[in-house]
Design an enzyme around this catalytic site. Structure first.
Site, short mmCIF file in Angstrom:
data_model
loop_
_atom_site.label_atom_id
_atom_site.label_comp_id
_atom_site.label_asym_id
_atom_site.label_seq_id
_atom_site.Cartn_x
_atom_site.Cartn_y
_atom_site.Cartn_z
N SER A 46 -38.18 -34.44 -1.15
CA SER A 46 -38.41 -32.70 -1.74
C SER A 46 -38.26 -31.88 -0.92
O SER A 46 -39.75 -32.11 -1.74
CB SER A 46 -37.29 -32.75 -3.20
OG SER A 46 -36.92 -31.14 -4.19
N HIS A 51 -39.02 -28.75 -3.11
CA HIS A 51 -39.81 -28.36 -4.29
C HIS A 51 -40.74 -29.26 -4.93
O HIS A 51 -41.61 -28.86 -5.36
CB HIS A 51 -38.67 -28.39 -5.85
CG HIS A 51 -37.73 -27.79 -5.95
ND1 HIS A 51 -38.16 -26.91 -6.45
CD2 HIS A 51 -36.64 -28.04 -4.98
CE1 HIS A 51 -36.58 -26.91 -6.16
NE2 HIS A 51 -35.68 -26.83 -5.59
N ASP A 96 -35.66 -22.40 -7.01
CA ASP A 96 -34.66 -21.90 -7.80
C ASP A 96 -34.50 -20.60 -7.98
O ASP A 96 -35.58 -20.61 -9.10
CB ASP A 96 -33.80 -23.19 -8.00
CG ASP A 96 -33.61 -24.42 -7.68
OD1 ASP A 96 -34.34 -24.45 -5.86
OD2 ASP A 96 -34.32 -25.13 -8.38
N GLU A 118 -26.82 -24.06 -1.58
CA GLU A 118 -27.21 -24.08 -2.44
C GLU A 118 -28.12 -22.30 -2.19
O GLU A 118 -28.94 -22.31 -1.56
CB GLU A 118 -28.45 -24.76 -2.49
CG GLU A 118 -28.09 -26.03 -2.36
CD GLU A 118 -29.61 -26.73 -3.37
OE1 GLU A 118 -30.46 -26.21 -3.16
OE2 GLU A 118 -29.31 -28.18 -3.35
ZN LIG Z 1 -33.79 -25.74 -5.55
#
Ligand SMILES: [Zn+2]
Length: 192
Positions: free
Chosen positions: A99, A101, A108, A157
């Site tokens: 990920s 992140h 986000d 996304e």
């Molecule tokens: Zn994200």
């Protein structure tokens, strides 16, 4: 800052922990430690949010740094939500160690009224539109554009942004590439 993490390129080591994580001084829709970002990214996020506010657009930070262990839970949550279908979960959530992140470079974003948080309709909100038009000016790119799932491995996304620095963000805009894989000439990563 320009590391490419995808389904073919896990974090190294797999439980990598970024140094210098800080809490950005912006409106948060998440608690520490999941609001933390790398120092360079946090500074750019603050400038970005301030510019949006000047334009009358309220942004909130929905998710920042996520540890390897957090991502284990996040991925398991999405597998469960999809009735145990890992293929469905893999389109929307990274497995632990894969990920962005976990790098502290990705976040986000949401609209301050909570409209369409982490939903496809975020693209149509004032916040989503403002981000799409302006994020590059602060060194951010939309990491998972619509229509690029065959390259990035994830469905669109409109809320997930990645700090790459001004040089890369402006270069991608100039050359018309929409993914880091294309910009750096890396193989597509549709799957693990
Ligand atoms: Zn994200």
């Amino acid at each position: 800052m320009t590391v490419v993490v995808n389904k073919k390129r896990p974090l190294d080591p797999i439980d990598y922990f970024p140094s210098g994580l800080v809490l950005p001084a912006v409106p948060l829709a998440v608690q520490e430690p999941n609001a933390l970002l790398r120092g360079d990214t946090a500074a750019a996020v603050q400038d970005l949010f301030a510019a949006a506010a000047d334009d009358g657009v309220g942004l909130t930070l929905v998710s920042g740094y996520r540890s390897y262990q957090d991502q284990v839970s996040t991925y398991e949550h999405w597998v469960a939500q999809n009735g145990g279908d890992t293929a469905a979960a893999d389109r929307i959530s990274a497995r632990a160690g894969f990920s962005e992140h976990q790098t502290g470079l990705a976040f986000d974003v949401g609209q301050d009224d909570g409209a369409c948080t982490l939903s496809p309709c975020f693209a149509d909100t004032a916040a989503g539109q403002w981000m799409a038009a302006n994020a590059h000016r602060f060194g951010f790119i939309l990491r998972y554009p619509d229509g690029a799932e065959g390259i990035t491995g994830f469905s669109g996304e409109s809320w997930h942004y990645r700090y790459v620095g001004l040089d890369v963000a402006e270069a991608m805009r100039a050359e018309g590439t929409v993914t880091l894989e294309e910009h750096f000439g890396l193989p597509a990563a549709p799957g693990y």
